[in-house]
Design a protein around this motif. Structure first.
Motif, PDB file in Angstrom:
ATOM      1  N   GLU A   1     -24.400  14.053   1.657  1.00  0.00           N
ATOM      2  CA  GLU A   1     -23.506  14.793   2.555  1.00  0.00           C
ATOM      3  C   GLU A   1     -23.355  16.241   2.095  1.00  0.00           C
ATOM      4  O   GLU A   1     -23.361  17.177   2.916  1.00  0.00           O
ATOM      5  CB  GLU A   1     -22.130  14.113   2.606  1.00  0.00           C
ATOM      6  N   THR A   2     -23.231  16.445   0.780  1.00  0.00           N
ATOM      7  CA  THR A   2     -23.077  17.793   0.249  1.00  0.00           C
ATOM      8  C   THR A   2     -24.326  18.625   0.519  1.00  0.00           C
ATOM      9  O   THR A   2     -24.242  19.797   0.903  1.00  0.00           O
ATOM     10  CB  THR A   2     -22.796  17.752  -1.261  1.00  0.00           C
ATOM     11  N   PHE A   3     -25.500  18.021   0.319  1.00  0.00           N
ATOM     12  CA  PHE A   3     -26.757  18.734   0.573  1.00  0.00           C
ATOM     13  C   PHE A   3     -26.943  18.993   2.070  1.00  0.00           C
ATOM     14  O   PHE A   3     -27.356  20.089   2.470  1.00  0.00           O
ATOM     15  CB  PHE A   3     -27.940  17.939   0.010  1.00  0.00           C
ATOM     16  N   ASN A   4     -26.623  17.998   2.888  1.00  0.00           N
ATOM     17  CA  ASN A   4     -26.768  18.161   4.338  1.00  0.00           C
ATOM     18  C   ASN A   4     -25.871  19.274   4.870  1.00  0.00           C
ATOM     19  O   ASN A   4     -26.240  19.988   5.818  1.00  0.00           O
ATOM     20  CB  ASN A   4     -26.441  16.850   5.054  1.00  0.00           C
ATOM     21  N   ALA A   5     -24.703  19.427   4.247  1.00  0.00           N
ATOM     22  CA  ALA A   5     -23.782  20.480   4.668  1.00  0.00           C
ATOM     23  C   ALA A   5     -24.357  21.866   4.417  1.00  0.00           C
ATOM     24  O   ALA A   5     -23.939  22.849   5.034  1.00  0.00           O
ATOM     25  CB  ALA A   5     -22.448  20.323   3.938  1.00  0.00           C
ATOM     26  N   ARG A   6     -25.351  21.937   3.527  1.00  0.00           N
ATOM     27  CA  ARG A   6     -26.023  23.213   3.227  1.00  0.00           C
ATOM     28  C   ARG A   6     -27.404  23.258   3.876  1.00  0.00           C
ATOM     29  O   ARG A   6     -28.262  24.056   3.487  1.00  0.00           O
ATOM     30  CB  ARG A   6     -26.150  23.379   1.700  1.00  0.00           C
ATOM     31  N   ASP A   7     -27.643  22.348   4.851  1.00  0.00           N
ATOM     32  CA  ASP A   7     -28.920  22.265   5.581  1.00  0.00           C
ATOM     33  C   ASP A   7     -30.101  21.959   4.664  1.00  0.00           C
ATOM     34  O   ASP A   7     -31.217  22.483   4.854  1.00  0.00           O
ATOM     35  CB  ASP A   7     -29.180  23.564   6.356  1.00  0.00           C
ATOM     36  N   ILE A   8     -29.863  21.097   3.675  1.00  0.00           N
ATOM     37  CA  ILE A   8     -30.928  20.660   2.762  1.00  0.00           C
ATOM     38  C   ILE A   8     -30.988  19.139   2.795  1.00  0.00           C
ATOM     39  O   ILE A   8     -29.966  18.461   2.612  1.00  0.00           O
ATOM     40  CB  ILE A   8     -30.661  21.145   1.318  1.00  0.00           C
TER      41      ILE A   8
END
Length: 232
Positions: free
Chosen positions: A177-184
């Motif tokens: 979720e943390t990575f997805n929030a940064r588009d990764i």
């Protein structure tokens, strides 16, 4: 763009090279704390039918120093290590191809721990035809005081990564979720079971890459073994 970030390891197991092969850019951590009980400067080979741990002796220094600030001991006997590898694998089917690569890496004269290990990694990549671009972490323009996941995210963004691939052991360290929030997109690489003949004895898995290249041709490793993993 797919990115991975790892500490340098001395002749690590095949999974390390599968990870390098799986990405477009590979960040090698040079400015991270050296852990003396880890696998940065040691690994295992097959010797007389058993696993044998070899290591690089490190000059005594503060435990707080980063890998790039550590040096090899002046007592490091390169000839002894070369002879140990030669004695263990001289009857291996691809010894004549693989041994010169290993010997050249061991005889490298730089005493800086990071530089010495990084040279060995690139030598193996050249032998296996891995073309991934390497980046040195300390050269990247981020806040190097960041820690853990926050630092990894900063390195990913600085490199322009859209996918970050980590070793399977990091599953509990990072949040999708943390990575997805940064588009990764966060992925983990899991090596598939690998087995090949080792002098007719019971197979010992996950030894140093030295073992893999002694018993398998560079062509077969490149064509098949480097791709024997799944991303989860």
């Amino acid at each position: 763009m797919k990115l991975a970030i790892m500490q340098p390891y001395f002749f690590p197991y095949i999974g390390y090279f599968q990870l390098i092969h799986a990405v477009d850019k590979f960040v090698v951590y040079d400015n991270i704390k050296y852990t003396k009980k880890g696998w940065i400067n040691r690994n295992r080979i097959l010797r007389n039918g058993e696993d044998y741990t070899f290591s690089l002796p490190i000059k005594a220094a503060s435990d707080s120093l980063d890998i790039c600030d550590r040096t090899l001991s002046t007592e490091f006997d390169r000839n002894k290590l070369v002879n140990q590898i030669q004695g263990a694998y001289r009857r291996a089917p691809f010894f004549s191809n693989a041994f010169p690569v290993i010997e050249q890496a061991i005889r490298f004269q730089d005493s800086n721990l990071y530089s010495y290990i990084f040279n060995s990694i690139t030598k193996i990549c050249d032998y296996l035809g891995i073309k991934t671009e390497f980046i040195v972490s300390s050269k990247m323009k981020i806040d190097h005081g960041l820690k853990a996941e926050t630092k990894v995210l900063a390195l990913c963004e600085e490199a322009g990564a859209s996918v970050y691939i980590n070793a399977i052991g990091g599953v509990d360290l990072y949040s999708r979720e943390t990575f997805n929030a940064r588009d990764i997109d966060l992925k983990f690489i899991k090596s598939k079971p690998l087995e090949y003949p080792q002098f007719g004895a019971e197979f010992l898995p996950w030894l140093s890459i030295i073992d893999v290249i002694m018993f398998n041709s560079a062509e077969s490793i490149q064509a098949k073994i480097l791709n024997e993993y799944e991303l989860i």
